[in-house]
Write a protein that holds these residues in place. Structure first.
Motif, PDB file in Angstrom:
ATOM      1  N   MET A  30       0.836  -1.205   0.000  1.00  0.00           N
ATOM      2  CA  MET A  30       0.000   0.000   0.000  1.00  0.00           C
ATOM      3  C   MET A  30       0.868   1.251   0.000  1.00  0.00           C
ATOM      4  N   VAL A  31       1.920   1.256   0.805  1.00  0.00           N
ATOM      5  CA  VAL A  31       2.813   2.417   0.867  1.00  0.00           C
ATOM      6  C   VAL A  31       3.450   2.639  -0.494  1.00  0.00           C
ATOM      7  N   GLY A  32       3.946   1.557  -1.080  1.00  0.00           N
ATOM      8  CA  GLY A  32       4.585   1.680  -2.390  1.00  0.00           C
ATOM      9  C   GLY A  32       3.615   2.073  -3.483  1.00  0.00           C
ATOM     10  N   GLY A  33       2.356   1.705  -3.322  1.00  0.00           N
ATOM     11  CA  GLY A  33       1.375   1.950  -4.368  1.00  0.00           C
ATOM     12  C   GLY A  33       0.698   3.302  -4.309  1.00  0.00           C
ATOM     13  N   CYS A  34       0.462   3.817  -3.099  1.00  0.00           N
ATOM     14  CA  CYS A  34      -0.335   5.046  -3.064  1.00  0.00           C
ATOM     15  C   CYS A  34       0.338   6.208  -2.336  1.00  0.00           C
ATOM     16  N   HIS A  35       1.263   5.950  -1.449  1.00  0.00           N
ATOM     17  CA  HIS A  35       1.972   7.008  -0.710  1.00  0.00           C
ATOM     18  C   HIS A  35       1.016   7.975  -0.007  1.00  0.00           C
ATOM     19  N   ASP A  36      -0.153   7.495   0.363  1.00  0.00           N
ATOM     20  CA  ASP A  36      -1.138   8.338   1.029  1.00  0.00           C
ATOM     21  C   ASP A  36      -1.419   7.760   2.413  1.00  0.00           C
ATOM     22  N   GLY A  37      -0.913   8.415   3.445  1.00  0.00           N
ATOM     23  CA  GLY A  37      -1.040   7.931   4.811  1.00  0.00           C
ATOM     24  C   GLY A  37      -2.475   7.734   5.250  1.00  0.00           C
ATOM     25  N   ALA A  38      -3.363   8.615   4.837  1.00  0.00           N
ATOM     26  CA  ALA A  38      -4.770   8.508   5.249  1.00  0.00           C
ATOM     27  C   ALA A  38      -5.415   7.258   4.660  1.00  0.00           C
ATOM     28  N   THR A  39      -5.132   6.972   3.404  1.00  0.00           N
ATOM     29  CA  THR A  39      -5.678   5.776   2.754  1.00  0.00           C
ATOM     30  C   THR A  39      -5.145   4.517   3.411  1.00  0.00           C
ATOM     31  N   ILE A  40      -3.853   4.507   3.695  1.00  0.00           N
ATOM     32  CA  ILE A  40      -3.227   3.347   4.331  1.00  0.00           C
ATOM     33  C   ILE A  40      -3.793   3.150   5.732  1.00  0.00           C
ATOM     34  N   HIS A  41      -3.923   4.223   6.488  1.00  0.00           N
ATOM     35  CA  HIS A  41      -4.469   4.138   7.842  1.00  0.00           C
ATOM     36  C   HIS A  41      -5.892   3.588   7.809  1.00  0.00           C
ATOM     37  N   GLU A  42      -6.707   4.085   6.908  1.00  0.00           N
ATOM     38  CA  GLU A  42      -8.092   3.629   6.792  1.00  0.00           C
ATOM     39  C   GLU A  42      -8.150   2.134   6.469  1.00  0.00           C
ATOM     40  N   ALA A  43      -7.317   1.688   5.542  1.00  0.00           N
ATOM     41  CA  ALA A  43      -7.309   0.274   5.153  1.00  0.00           C
ATOM     42  C   ALA A  43      -6.844  -0.611   6.306  1.00  0.00           C
ATOM     43  N   LEU A  44      -5.793  -0.193   7.004  1.00  0.00           N
ATOM     44  CA  LEU A  44      -5.280  -1.000   8.116  1.00  0.00           C
ATOM     45  C   LEU A  44      -6.254  -1.017   9.295  1.00  0.00           C
ATOM     46  N   MET A  45      -6.933   0.091   9.538  1.00  0.00           N
ATOM     47  CA  MET A  45      -7.928   0.114  10.620  1.00  0.00           C
ATOM     48  C   MET A  45      -9.096  -0.817  10.299  1.00  0.00           C
ATOM     49  N   ALA A  46      -9.479  -0.902   9.034  1.00  0.00           N
ATOM     50  CA  ALA A  46     -10.549  -1.819   8.646  1.00  0.00           C
ATOM     51  C   ALA A  46     -10.134  -3.265   8.922  1.00  0.00           C
ATOM     52  N   VAL A  47      -8.876  -3.597   8.631  1.00  0.00           N
ATOM     53  CA  VAL A  47      -8.358  -4.938   8.912  1.00  0.00           C
ATOM     54  C   VAL A  47      -8.353  -5.185  10.419  1.00  0.00           C
ATOM     55  N   PHE A  48      -7.877  -4.210  11.187  1.00  0.00           N
ATOM     56  CA  PHE A  48      -7.810  -4.329  12.642  1.00  0.00           C
ATOM     57  C   PHE A  48      -9.206  -4.518  13.242  1.00  0.00           C
ATOM     58  N   GLU A  49     -10.152  -3.682  12.827  1.00  0.00           N
ATOM     59  CA  GLU A  49     -11.513  -3.757  13.364  1.00  0.00           C
ATOM     60  C   GLU A  49     -12.174  -5.089  13.026  1.00  0.00           C
TER      61      GLU A  49
END
Length: 66
Positions: free
Chosen positions: A16-35
């Motif tokens: 995700m970091v390599g693909g989008c470089h957008d911290g907000a998008t990465i955070h949202e995706a990882l929080m969805a996995v965590f939840e």
């Protein structure tokens, strides 16, 4: 390593970091996995007779949402 549908591998965060470089998008995706993981954990606890642990997990999820 093969994964089933809905499973997560930590390397996905690197992609995700390599693909989008957008911290907000990465955070949202990882929080969805965590939840989702927390919901699954609570459900497993509840199904295996650990209702008090499941209640605690769900309570922590609700307080984290505030």
């Amino acid at each position: 390593m093969s994964l089933a549908v809905g499973e997560y591998h930590p390397y996905a965060a690197c992609l995700m970091v390599g693909g989008c470089h957008d911290g907000a998008t990465i955070h949202e995706a990882l929080m969805a996995v965590f939840e989702d993981g927390m919901r699954v954990a609570a459900e497993k606890c509840r199904n295996n007779g650990g209702a008090s642990i499941a209640d605690k997990i769900e309570s922590l999820m609700r307080s984290d949402a505030d």
